[in-house]
Design an enzyme around this catalytic site. Structure first.
Site, mmCIF file in Angstrom:
data_model
loop_
_atom_site.group_PDB
_atom_site.id
_atom_site.type_symbol
_atom_site.label_atom_id
_atom_site.label_comp_id
_atom_site.label_asym_id
_atom_site.label_seq_id
_atom_site.Cartn_x
_atom_site.Cartn_y
_atom_site.Cartn_z
ATOM 1 N N HIS A 1 -29.663 -93.496 14.932
ATOM 2 C CA HIS A 1 -29.596 -94.839 14.366
ATOM 3 C C HIS A 1 -30.553 -94.964 13.194
ATOM 4 C CE1 HIS A 1 -32.797 -94.910 17.406
ATOM 5 N NE2 HIS A 1 -33.335 -95.935 16.761
ATOM 6 N N MET A 2 -30.227 -95.931 12.343
ATOM 7 C CA MET A 2 -31.025 -96.200 11.157
ATOM 8 C C MET A 2 -31.570 -97.619 11.275
ATOM 9 S SD MET A 2 -29.604 -96.352 7.235
ATOM 10 C CE MET A 2 -29.418 -94.582 7.085
ATOM 11 N N ASP B 1 -32.051 -106.014 15.683
ATOM 12 C CA ASP B 1 -33.004 -105.392 16.604
ATOM 13 C C ASP B 1 -33.592 -106.492 17.486
ATOM 14 O OD1 ASP B 1 -35.645 -104.310 17.587
ATOM 15 O OD2 ASP B 1 -34.969 -102.573 16.446
ATOM 16 N N GLU C 1 -36.961 -93.706 20.127
ATOM 17 C CA GLU C 1 -37.035 -94.228 21.490
ATOM 18 C C GLU C 1 -35.709 -94.172 22.226
ATOM 19 O OE1 GLU C 1 -38.743 -98.130 21.234
ATOM 20 O OE2 GLU C 1 -40.624 -97.371 20.404
#
Length: 118
Positions: A101-102, A31, A96
């Site tokens: 997704h995880m 991320d 967002e």
């Protein structure tokens, strides 16, 4: 076909990322705004907008999200100490990017879950 997202651009290589895992169903990458020592996004390669758009044909990819999370935990050495998996759904749920997704978070004690006050 679903709208191209930042995640599809990362998956197809047009946006660089720190790729952690990739196969025919899912990809995982760091991320860019980490909330923990280890904050990895595990995404379906097929751009499914949210959990609300999931169909039975998506089950193999959704199951793979979890097996990849377990592999990443083992690779990072946090399988036993623990980690958190988060899937947000829709704007009120904190999603967002409209691409399922995880969030994989690990590395020390994690804070509260951020439940709303009643």
């Amino acid at each position: 076909m679903a709208e191209e997202t930042i995640f599809t651009k990362i998956i197809n290589g047009t946006i660089p990322s720190k790729l952690v895992y990739h196969d025919d169903l899912v990809s995982a990458f760091a991320d860019i705004n980490p909330k923990a020592e280890h904050h990895i996004l595990i995404v379906t390669n097929k751009p499914i907008p949210s959990v609300s758009a999931v169909t039975t044909e998506d089950e193999p990819a959704l199951g793979r999200l979890f097996t990849v999370a377990a592999k990443i935990a083992k690779d990072l050495g946090v399988s036993e100490s623990g980690y958190r998996l988060i899937v947000n759904c829709g704007p009120d749920g904190g999603q967002e990017v409209p691409h399922i997704h995880m969030h994989f978070l690990a590395g020390g004690k994690l804070g509260g879950l951020g439940f709303p006050q009643r």
